[in-house]
Design a protein around this motif. Sequence first.
Motif, PDB file in Angstrom:
ATOM      1  N   LEU A  23       0.833  -1.207   0.000  1.00 21.57           N
ATOM      2  CA  LEU A  23       0.000   0.000   0.000  1.00 21.57           C
ATOM      3  C   LEU A  23       0.864   1.251   0.000  1.00 21.57           C
ATOM      4  CD1 LEU A  23      -2.929   1.196   0.382  1.00 21.57           C
ATOM      5  CD2 LEU A  23      -2.466   1.136   2.827  1.00 21.57           C
ATOM      6  N   GLY A  24       1.845   1.287   0.902  1.00 25.81           N
ATOM      7  CA  GLY A  24       2.717   2.444   0.967  1.00 25.81           C
ATOM      8  C   GLY A  24       3.628   2.557  -0.239  1.00 25.81           C
ATOM      9  N   LEU A  25       4.122   1.429  -0.720  1.00 25.09           N
ATOM     10  CA  LEU A  25       5.103   1.428  -1.802  1.00 25.09           C
ATOM     11  C   LEU A  25       4.517   1.968  -3.100  1.00 25.09           C
ATOM     12  CD1 LEU A  25       8.048   0.543  -2.345  1.00 25.09           C
ATOM     13  CD2 LEU A  25       7.139  -1.639  -3.141  1.00 25.09           C
ATOM     14  N   LEU A  26       3.279   1.625  -3.406  1.00 21.17           N
ATOM     15  CA  LEU A  26       2.693   1.976  -4.701  1.00 21.17           C
ATOM     16  C   LEU A  26       1.759   3.179  -4.646  1.00 21.17           C
ATOM     17  CD1 LEU A  26       1.923  -1.576  -6.168  1.00 21.17           C
ATOM     18  CD2 LEU A  26       3.891  -0.110  -6.616  1.00 21.17           C
ATOM     19  N   THR A  27       0.825   3.174  -3.719  1.00 25.46           N
ATOM     20  CA  THR A  27      -0.242   4.183  -3.770  1.00 25.46           C
ATOM     21  C   THR A  27       0.214   5.575  -3.350  1.00 25.46           C
ATOM     22  OG1 THR A  27      -1.006   3.661  -1.529  1.00 25.46           O
ATOM     23  CG2 THR A  27      -1.981   2.412  -3.335  1.00 25.46           C
ATOM     24  N   SER A  28       1.221   5.665  -2.473  1.00 25.66           N
ATOM     25  CA  SER A  28       1.652   6.996  -2.033  1.00 25.66           C
ATOM     26  C   SER A  28       2.281   7.779  -3.179  1.00 25.66           C
ATOM     27  CB  SER A  28       2.631   6.878  -0.865  1.00 25.66           C
ATOM     28  OG  SER A  28       3.756   6.099  -1.227  1.00 25.66           O
ATOM     29  N   GLY A  29       3.122   7.108  -3.986  1.00 31.09           N
ATOM     30  CA  GLY A  29       3.717   7.775  -5.137  1.00 31.09           C
ATOM     31  C   GLY A  29       2.683   8.136  -6.181  1.00 31.09           C
ATOM     32  N   LEU A  30       1.688   7.261  -6.368  1.00 27.14           N
ATOM     33  CA  LEU A  30       0.624   7.518  -7.333  1.00 27.14           C
ATOM     34  C   LEU A  30      -0.164   8.765  -6.928  1.00 27.14           C
ATOM     35  CD1 LEU A  30      -0.948   6.646  -9.826  1.00 27.14           C
ATOM     36  CD2 LEU A  30      -2.269   5.074  -8.380  1.00 27.14           C
ATOM     37  N   ALA A  31      -0.514   8.871  -5.654  1.00 24.00           N
ATOM     38  CA  ALA A  31      -1.215  10.070  -5.180  1.00 24.00           C
ATOM     39  C   ALA A  31      -0.331  11.299  -5.308  1.00 24.00           C
ATOM     40  CB  ALA A  31      -1.643   9.881  -3.726  1.00 24.00           C
ATOM     41  N   GLY A  32       0.976  11.111  -5.093  1.00 25.55           N
ATOM     42  CA  GLY A  32       1.905  12.222  -5.241  1.00 25.55           C
ATOM     43  C   GLY A  32       1.894  12.806  -6.636  1.00 25.55           C
ATOM     44  N   LEU A  33       1.689  11.954  -7.669  1.00 22.12           N
ATOM     45  CA  LEU A  33       1.642  12.432  -9.046  1.00 22.12           C
ATOM     46  C   LEU A  33       0.465  13.382  -9.257  1.00 22.12           C
ATOM     47  CD1 LEU A  33       2.423   9.194 -11.098  1.00 22.12           C
ATOM     48  CD2 LEU A  33       3.959  11.100 -10.605  1.00 22.12           C
ATOM     49  N   PHE A  34      -0.685  13.077  -8.662  1.00 23.93           N
ATOM     50  CA  PHE A  34      -1.860  13.942  -8.809  1.00 23.93           C
ATOM     51  C   PHE A  34      -1.586  15.320  -8.201  1.00 23.93           C
ATOM     52  CE2 PHE A  34      -3.841   9.929  -9.669  1.00 23.93           C
ATOM     53  CZ  PHE A  34      -4.918  10.220 -10.487  1.00 23.93           C
ATOM     54  N   PHE A  35      -1.035  15.340  -6.997  1.00 22.89           N
ATOM     55  CA  PHE A  35      -0.800  16.625  -6.348  1.00 22.89           C
ATOM     56  C   PHE A  35       0.401  17.343  -6.950  1.00 22.89           C
ATOM     57  CE2 PHE A  35      -3.714  14.922  -3.238  1.00 22.89           C
ATOM     58  CZ  PHE A  35      -4.430  16.052  -2.894  1.00 22.89           C
ATOM     59  N   LEU A  36       1.333  16.607  -7.517  1.00 23.76           N
ATOM     60  CA  LEU A  36       2.430  17.232  -8.250  1.00 23.76           C
ATOM     61  C   LEU A  36       1.867  18.051  -9.414  1.00 23.76           C
ATOM     62  CD1 LEU A  36       5.463  17.563  -8.925  1.00 23.76           C
ATOM     63  CD2 LEU A  36       5.291  15.433 -10.249  1.00 23.76           C
ATOM     64  N   GLY A  37       0.928  17.463 -10.145  1.00 21.76           N
ATOM     65  CA  GLY A  37       0.317  18.161 -11.271  1.00 21.76           C
ATOM     66  C   GLY A  37      -0.539  19.337 -10.849  1.00 21.76           C
TER      67      GLY A  37
END
Length: 446
Positions: free
Chosen positions: A351-365
């Motif tokens: 959960l931490g390994l995959l989803t945190s970075g994925l959510a980070g991409l949304f807020f990065l944009g």
Amino acid sequence: MSAISYMAVPAKVYMTNWSYFTLAFAPVLFSPFIIYFLIPNLRKYNLTSAYEYLEYRFNVVIRTLGSGIFISFQIVRMAVMLFLPAIALNVVTNFDIYLCITVVGVVSLVYTMFGGIEAVIWTDVLQVVILIGGLILALAVISFNLDTSFVESARIAMANHKTSLGSVAVNFKEPTFWTILVSSFFLFVIPFSSDQSLVQRYFVSKTDKEASGGLWINAWLTLPCSILLFLLGVAFYLFYKANPTELSVVMDNNDSLLPWFLISQLPQGVSGLLIVAIFAASMSSLSASMNAISAAWTTDFHERLFHCSKQSSLRTAKFVTLISGLFGITVALAMVTWDISSFWDEYNRLLGLLTSGLAGLFFLGILSKRANSAGALIGLAVSIIVQMYVMDHKSVYILLYSGTGFVSCIVAGILGSYFFPAPVVKVPIKEEYITGAKEDPINKII
């Protein structure tokens, strides 16, 4: 509320205290963050899949990668959500574990495949009534079976630190009050910004206000439901402190505490209703995952590869629902034979390994107009590396793993973007913005 939380939260309180209760306030505290930053910035695009945004903001590679990560994770999530409740019920009821997994999985698959998102939402409405009713019923049964008054029971619970919110020391390697508070932000924001099974509910709302209202309903229902779960944990402690011989000697997992109480202490008809509540919680999680996988696959892969009609896309969505559901059931059945000490720990690592970075991409944009596709890839890669380092060295408490991945993705993504040309972003905007009926909010971020 998944079947895991339905069983795990009372068991955790029974073993410890209310130190995790701060997590229950996360929806109330942090829903404004999602409402202000995320909902208007996603709903202004005409999206079916959340990961379409990643293509509009970055490129098709980021979109495909994001959708692929989500689909892969949801398959594992479905299997875990099927397997763990089934094994707990098997321990205390002797229900055949393969039968539990198959029946719950197939029933969820059928109504999701034929009913789509509408079936998912309306079955959730019915299931939450069963879930809350079950908690109230269990609390009522325990209260009638305790010889002490409410005031005396409360005194015993407080004397044994069962209602303590934990240490207030600033130590992010331990589950202190501040650790739980900080982690609650990330544990709430990450799924509500990047999980298709949740984000798609913003898209099917008619207006931004309606989408925000749905989030507030979730927030104000989560709090009383969590209070019931935590009170049930205290009630278990009081009951088994007064009746220690009633505890099962065969339970090697505290998560089996709730089903054991249902079977051993309640009349058959009543215990059966509460066992149904556990199954209902599993079905709610499964149906949302299957529907979200079908939406993501159909929109992000099928419609991109084949320029097809809406009817063809609908048939594909139903077929993907079928395949993903069967695959999740198959993986859950396979887990019965796997030799892993803690599936829940492994699930949380993933959960931490995959989803945190994925959510980070949304807020990065959303947060950086300078961020570009190269920076997004750098951010995702750095997020995974940071997560692996933190997990290996146990630098922070397990609930903060997601936070380290989320923050590192955004920071590395912004910094990495400056090594590459600034992005040229062209995005479709909903008709009301094009016609001038609403102020175009895209200028806020681009």
